[in-house]
Write a protein that holds these residues in place. Structure first.
Motif, PDB file in Angstrom:
ATOM      1  N   VAL A   1      14.655  22.588 -16.915  1.00  0.00           N
ATOM      2  CA  VAL A   1      13.993  23.094 -15.701  1.00  0.00           C
ATOM      3  C   VAL A   1      14.774  22.667 -14.461  1.00  0.00           C
ATOM      4  O   VAL A   1      14.995  23.467 -13.553  1.00  0.00           O
ATOM      5  N   ASP A   2      15.212  21.409 -14.422  1.00  0.00           N
ATOM      6  CA  ASP A   2      15.964  20.906 -13.264  1.00  0.00           C
ATOM      7  C   ASP A   2      17.295  21.645 -13.084  1.00  0.00           C
ATOM      8  O   ASP A   2      17.673  21.986 -11.967  1.00  0.00           O
ATOM      9  N   GLU A   3      18.005  21.905 -14.170  1.00  0.00           N
ATOM     10  CA  GLU A   3      19.323  22.535 -14.082  1.00  0.00           C
ATOM     11  C   GLU A   3      19.255  24.025 -13.780  1.00  0.00           C
ATOM     12  O   GLU A   3      20.080  24.547 -13.047  1.00  0.00           O
ATOM     13  N   TYR A   4      18.294  24.734 -14.366  1.00  0.00           N
ATOM     14  CA  TYR A   4      18.282  26.191 -14.270  1.00  0.00           C
ATOM     15  C   TYR A   4      17.143  26.752 -13.437  1.00  0.00           C
ATOM     16  O   TYR A   4      17.095  27.945 -13.193  1.00  0.00           O
ATOM     17  N   GLU A   5      16.213  25.892 -13.016  1.00  0.00           N
ATOM     18  CA  GLU A   5      15.089  26.286 -12.165  1.00  0.00           C
ATOM     19  C   GLU A   5      14.352  27.501 -12.715  1.00  0.00           C
ATOM     20  O   GLU A   5      13.965  28.397 -11.974  1.00  0.00           O
ATOM     21  N   THR A   6      14.188  27.529 -14.021  1.00  0.00           N
ATOM     22  CA  THR A   6      13.452  28.593 -14.695  1.00  0.00           C
ATOM     23  C   THR A   6      12.812  27.999 -15.949  1.00  0.00           C
ATOM     24  O   THR A   6      13.220  26.933 -16.407  1.00  0.00           O
TER      25      THR A   6
END
Length: 52
Positions: A21-26
């Motif tokens: 979630v932190d890396e791809y914001e999805t």
């Protein structure tokens, strides 16, 4: 965007989800695995593959 997947054991599945979630914001995709994979965090048997 580069597709990244992390193999993780039951103990580290929450950590893998947070990282995705932190890396791809999805919302990440989480799939149960039957392959013989090692957890990327502790080297135990992986139960899930988490990715984008």
């Amino acid at each position: 965007m580069e597709k990244k997947q992390m193999a993780c054991c039951l103990e580290h599945v929450e950590l893998a989800l947070d990282i995705a979630v932190d890396e791809y914001e999805t919302a990440p995709v989480m799939e149960k695995t039957t392959e013989t994979l090692s957890c990327e965090f502790c080297q135990n048997q992986a139960a899930y593959v988490v990715g984008n």
